[in-house]
Design a protein around this motif. Structure first.
Motif, mmCIF file in Angstrom:
data_model
loop_
_atom_site.group_PDB
_atom_site.id
_atom_site.type_symbol
_atom_site.label_atom_id
_atom_site.label_comp_id
_atom_site.label_asym_id
_atom_site.label_seq_id
_atom_site.Cartn_x
_atom_site.Cartn_y
_atom_site.Cartn_z
ATOM 1 N N VAL A 189 0.860 -1.203 0.000
ATOM 2 C CA VAL A 189 0.000 0.000 0.000
ATOM 3 C C VAL A 189 0.885 1.238 0.000
ATOM 4 N N GLN A 190 0.551 2.209 -0.853
ATOM 5 C CA GLN A 190 1.254 3.489 -0.883
ATOM 6 C C GLN A 190 0.301 4.565 -0.367
ATOM 7 N N LYS A 191 0.801 5.420 0.508
ATOM 8 C CA LYS A 191 -0.005 6.558 0.978
ATOM 9 C C LYS A 191 0.314 7.740 0.063
ATOM 10 N N ILE A 192 -0.718 8.219 -0.616
ATOM 11 C CA ILE A 192 -0.538 9.268 -1.623
ATOM 12 C C ILE A 192 -1.048 10.607 -1.089
ATOM 13 N N TYR A 193 -0.176 11.605 -1.024
ATOM 14 C CA TYR A 193 -0.586 12.985 -0.720
ATOM 15 C C TYR A 193 -0.702 13.690 -2.072
ATOM 16 N N SER A 194 -1.860 14.296 -2.345
ATOM 17 C CA SER A 194 -2.062 14.816 -3.702
ATOM 18 C C SER A 194 -2.879 16.102 -3.714
ATOM 19 N N ASN A 195 -3.110 16.599 -4.943
ATOM 20 C CA ASN A 195 -3.909 17.811 -5.129
ATOM 21 C C ASN A 195 -5.385 17.574 -4.771
ATOM 22 N N LYS A 196 -5.783 16.290 -4.643
ATOM 23 C CA LYS A 196 -7.188 15.995 -4.323
ATOM 24 C C LYS A 196 -7.366 15.343 -2.952
ATOM 25 N N GLY A 197 -6.322 15.389 -2.133
ATOM 26 C CA GLY A 197 -6.435 14.800 -0.787
ATOM 27 C C GLY A 197 -5.481 13.626 -0.604
ATOM 28 N N THR A 198 -5.734 12.835 0.441
ATOM 29 C CA THR A 198 -4.845 11.711 0.783
ATOM 30 C C THR A 198 -5.530 10.392 0.432
#
Length: 345
Positions: A30-39
């Protein structure tokens, strides 16, 4: 893998969702993604698993069960992205910061499991031939286990000097034998009760039930994750492995595990035939018999201490399971007597 490499590896996948990642934290598959649309959580699964489980998740959503972490569709409506020979799917990131005690979490897990089973339950047709074939195969296996148990103790008792393992096995034999006979008797009772029936109850099972696969959001609501092994089957298939792991401890009267089972039954009561099967499988001393068989088959030199320790641990598991089965039987009998007493004469 460096931060920039992580970003590079997930960017092509996230393009399918119109998501631009800023930062990626690695948690194995699992990768935790921080992005322009949230986490988000991006999960990788082998392609041979396929996406059947997504169908089950959708079916549960349609039936009003919303305690599954949602799977987001891509912009063109797919629920998984194939990238470099792996499948990926996207979910919201669950904080799982629940501070409540473990007991409360387990109660919530079993309540939600019961709801999942209730909402997905359906009756299927089972031919009498299928039922009889299943019965005969299982009885044959149980008789083979019995044959091994009896043969091995005969062999041990013929020796002038037994090994520590053989000595301990002789000490435990009666209780292993009792558990096997009890399991067989409950299975026979199940067959007697159901052999004329052509119906069986099936539910969507989670398939990998674990407290690690039940996460909490910031409001304290619990949600299931890890549905890749979901399929239609008996509700017993979810309860048994979870309980078996919980009973894999030093000897103790595990009333907590008993509470879980009855908490689950409060929301999804087992039918009479399901109770018989559940008791039969729970009492079955497979783990301890496996240790005895692997000791018997192992060529010399044998690591005696390792085998003795394994046998002892499996014996504890046997006694812990026995306690649950016996208490469940006692409680059921008390409840039945109370019902009979309450009926007008």
């Amino acid at each position: 893998m460096s931060d920039s490499n992580r970003l590079e590896s997930v960017s092509p996948i996230l393009k399918n969702y119109f998501i631009e990642p800023y930062f990626v934290e690695d948690f194995g598959i699992v990768q935790k993604i921080y992005s322009n649309k949230g986490t988000f959580a991006l999960k990788k699964i082998p392609p041979n698993i396929g996406t059947d489980f997504i169908r089950h998740v959708h079916l549960l959503y349609q039936k009003g069960f919303n305690r599954i972490v949602p799977i987001y569709p891509t912009m063109d409506g797919r629920y998984a992205v194939l990238h470099e020979n792996n499948l990926y799917y996207l979910m919201p990131w669950m904080p799982n910061d629940q501070k409540e005690d473990r007991e409360h979490k387990s109660q919530q897990l079993f309540r939600e499991l019961a709801r999942l089973h209730t909402l997905s339950a359906k009756e299927i047709t089972v031919s009498k031939e299928e039922r009889t074939e299943h019965y005969e195969k299982t009885i044959q296996q149980l008789e083979k286990h019995q044959e091994f148990l009896d043969g091995f103790i005969d062999e041990c008792e013929k020796k002038t000097y037994m090994s520590p393992f053989e000595l301990l096995y002789c000490l435990y034999y009666n209780e292993i034998n009792q558990a096997l006979r009890f399991s067989k008797s409950k299975f026979e009772e199940w067959y007697e009760n159901t052999k004329e029936s052509d119906k069986a109850r099936m539910v969507i099972t989670h398939g990998k039930l674990s407290s690690e696969h039940f996460l909490f959001d910031d409001r304290g609501y619990g949600f299931f994750i890890n549905f890749e092994n979901a399929r239609y089957g008996s509700p017993i298939h979810d309860l048994l492995p979870y309980l078996s792991r919980a009973l894999n401890t030093s000897p103790k009267r595990n009333d907590t595990a008993l509470d879980w089972v009855f908490h689950y039954f409060k929301y999804f009561p087992f039918k009479e035939d399901e109770k018989l099967l559940f008791n039969s499988y729970l009492a079955l001393p497979i783990p301890i018999m496996q240790v005895a068989e692997s000791y018997y088959r192992k060529q010399r030199p044998k690591n005696e201490m390792k085998f003795v320790r394994q046998l002892q641990h499996r014996y504890w598991h046997l006694k812990n399971s026995e306690y649950i089965v016996m208490r469940m039987t006692e409680i059921e009998n008390q409840q039945n007597q109370a019902k009979e007493g309450a009926q007008p004469q």
